[in-house]
Write a protein that holds these residues in place. Structure first.
Motif, PDB file in Angstrom:
ATOM      1  N   LYS A   1      32.489  54.682  27.471  1.00  0.00           N
ATOM      2  CA  LYS A   1      32.601  53.222  27.610  1.00  0.00           C
ATOM      3  C   LYS A   1      31.357  52.647  28.270  1.00  0.00           C
ATOM      4  CE  LYS A   1      37.614  52.904  27.843  1.00  0.00           C
ATOM      5  NZ  LYS A   1      38.776  52.605  28.694  1.00  0.00           N
ATOM      6  N   GLU A   2      30.870  53.348  29.292  1.00  0.00           N
ATOM      7  CA  GLU A   2      29.678  52.901  30.007  1.00  0.00           C
ATOM      8  C   GLU A   2      28.451  52.880  29.095  1.00  0.00           C
ATOM      9  OE1 GLU A   2      26.962  54.773  33.510  1.00  0.00           O
ATOM     10  OE2 GLU A   2      29.126  54.822  33.831  1.00  0.00           O
ATOM     11  N   LEU A   3      28.357  53.848  28.191  1.00  0.00           N
ATOM     12  CA  LEU A   3      27.219  53.931  27.271  1.00  0.00           C
ATOM     13  C   LEU A   3      27.443  53.156  25.978  1.00  0.00           C
ATOM     14  CD1 LEU A   3      26.356  57.708  27.744  1.00  0.00           C
ATOM     15  CD2 LEU A   3      25.182  55.727  28.733  1.00  0.00           C
ATOM     16  N   HIS A   4      28.592  52.522  25.863  1.00  0.00           N
ATOM     17  CA  HIS A   4      28.935  51.672  24.716  1.00  0.00           C
ATOM     18  C   HIS A   4      28.967  52.431  23.389  1.00  0.00           C
ATOM     19  CE1 HIS A   4      28.614  48.256  27.384  1.00  0.00           C
ATOM     20  NE2 HIS A   4      27.404  48.662  27.713  1.00  0.00           N
ATOM     21  N   PHE A   5      29.622  53.576  23.374  1.00  0.00           N
ATOM     22  CA  PHE A   5      29.842  54.255  22.102  1.00  0.00           C
ATOM     23  C   PHE A   5      31.293  54.665  21.996  1.00  0.00           C
ATOM     24  CE2 PHE A   5      28.922  58.028  24.647  1.00  0.00           C
ATOM     25  CZ  PHE A   5      29.788  58.966  24.145  1.00  0.00           C
ATOM     26  N   LEU A   6      31.753  54.770  20.781  1.00  0.00           N
ATOM     27  CA  LEU A   6      33.141  55.098  20.511  1.00  0.00           C
ATOM     28  C   LEU A   6      33.260  56.580  20.165  1.00  0.00           C
ATOM     29  CD1 LEU A   6      36.031  54.041  20.111  1.00  0.00           C
ATOM     30  CD2 LEU A   6      35.433  53.599  17.740  1.00  0.00           C
ATOM     31  N   PRO A   7      33.880  57.366  21.019  1.00  0.00           N
ATOM     32  CA  PRO A   7      34.025  58.790  20.711  1.00  0.00           C
ATOM     33  C   PRO A   7      35.056  59.001  19.598  1.00  0.00           C
ATOM     34  CG  PRO A   7      35.178  58.283  22.732  1.00  0.00           C
ATOM     35  CD  PRO A   7      34.474  57.021  22.298  1.00  0.00           C
TER      36      PRO A   7
END
Length: 85
Positions: free
Chosen positions: A7-13
């Motif tokens: 979330k902090e790095l703005h990517f969706l796992p």
């Protein structure tokens, strides 16, 4: 912890478990890297590996044609896709 970092790095796992397609793209790149990199840089000293690997990845994305993408580079494929939208 992993979800917070994503979330902090703005990517969706990926939420799917044990799906082989999740890693297929990067595994393909690493396969090509292991096969082709020594041909492009046969005497690459360890201290210049990072610089030369960046050059190879730029070549892979911008110039090397990909059969699965219709014989164009990934960059050209992306541009064609964007223009078609």
């Amino acid at each position: 912890m992993y979800r917070n970092l994503s979330k902090e790095l703005h990517f969706l796992p990926s939420s799917r478990k044990a799906n082989c397609w999740d890693n297929a793209v990067i595994e393909s790149l690493f396969s090509q890297l292991k096969t082709e990199f020594p041909c492009f840089y046969p005497n690459c000293p360890p201290d210049s590996f990072q610089q030369n690997s960046k050059k190879y990845i730029r070549y892979y994305n911008e110039k090397r044609i990909q059969h699965r993408m219709g014989f164009v580079s990934p960059k050209m494929y992306d541009l064609n896709y964007q223009n078609a939208s």
